[in-house]
Write a protein that holds these residues in place. Structure first.
Motif, PDB file in Angstrom:
ATOM      1  N   CYS A   1       3.853 -10.782   4.541  1.00  0.00           N
ATOM      2  CA  CYS A   1       3.956 -11.051   5.966  1.00  0.00           C
ATOM      3  C   CYS A   1       5.249 -11.810   6.228  1.00  0.00           C
ATOM      4  CB  CYS A   1       2.750 -11.869   6.416  1.00  0.00           C
ATOM      5  SG  CYS A   1       2.864 -12.383   8.139  1.00  0.00           S
TER       6      CYS A   1
ATOM      7  N   CYS B   1       4.534 -15.458   8.240  1.00  0.00           N
ATOM      8  CA  CYS B   1       4.035 -16.679   7.594  1.00  0.00           C
ATOM      9  C   CYS B   1       4.356 -16.740   6.107  1.00  0.00           C
ATOM     10  CB  CYS B   1       2.528 -16.822   7.821  1.00  0.00           C
ATOM     11  SG  CYS B   1       1.558 -15.654   6.870  1.00  0.00           S
TER      12      CYS B   1
ATOM     13  N   CYS C   1      -1.988  -9.062   8.229  1.00  0.00           N
ATOM     14  CA  CYS C   1      -1.950 -10.319   7.493  1.00  0.00           C
ATOM     15  C   CYS C   1      -3.272 -11.045   7.704  1.00  0.00           C
ATOM     16  CB  CYS C   1      -0.785 -11.164   7.986  1.00  0.00           C
ATOM     17  SG  CYS C   1      -0.721 -12.761   7.174  1.00  0.00           S
TER      18      CYS C   1
ATOM     19  N   GLU D   1      -3.759 -14.128   7.222  1.00  0.00           N
ATOM     20  CA  GLU D   1      -3.508 -15.499   7.671  1.00  0.00           C
ATOM     21  C   GLU D   1      -3.138 -15.570   9.145  1.00  0.00           C
ATOM     22  OE1 GLU D   1      -3.719 -18.127   5.307  1.00  0.00           O
ATOM     23  OE2 GLU D   1      -4.549 -16.479   4.133  1.00  0.00           O
ATOM     24  N   CYS D   2      -2.534 -14.517   9.663  1.00  0.00           N
ATOM     25  CA  CYS D   2      -2.056 -14.533  11.048  1.00  0.00           C
ATOM     26  C   CYS D   2      -3.124 -13.984  11.997  1.00  0.00           C
ATOM     27  CB  CYS D   2      -0.781 -13.686  11.178  1.00  0.00           C
ATOM     28  SG  CYS D   2       0.645 -14.427  10.396  1.00  0.00           S
TER      29      CYS D   2
END
Ligand SMILES: [Zn+2]
Length: 89
Positions: free
Chosen positions: A26, A29, A60, A62-63
């Motif tokens: 990604c 991040c 992603c 995390e996003c």
């Protein structure tokens, strides 16, 4: 000029089952992961058949969720036949 979408990728119509792994990073991040054979088998079972469809699915973890066009992912596939070629060379 259109941005190069995964749809224009020369491998777009190759099959998910031809992949041995996919590296996903990604750019927003910095989080990266590798989709291995068991991950790829699972997405194929879910109805994702070719690489183009796979690219649309990848996001992603995390996003926050974003439409595919707004994701900044680096996706690097490793194809099984390429691995064979590499081991012969
Ligand atoms: Zn991210």
């Amino acid at each position: 000029m259109m941005r190069n979408a995964p749809v224009d990728h020369p491998d777009a119509l190759r099959l998910v089952v031809e992949l041995s792994s996919v590296y996903v990073a990604c750019d927003d991040c910095g989080h990266s992961r590798i989709l291995r054979l068991d991950n790829l088998t699972k997405v194929a079972e879910l109805g994702v058949h070719n690489y183009m469809q796979l690219c649309r699915k990848i996001r992603c973890s995390e996003c926050p969720k974003k439409p595919p066009a707004f994701r900044n992912l680096t996706i690097r596939p490793t194809w099984r036949c390429d691995e064979v070629l590499q081991s012969i060379a």
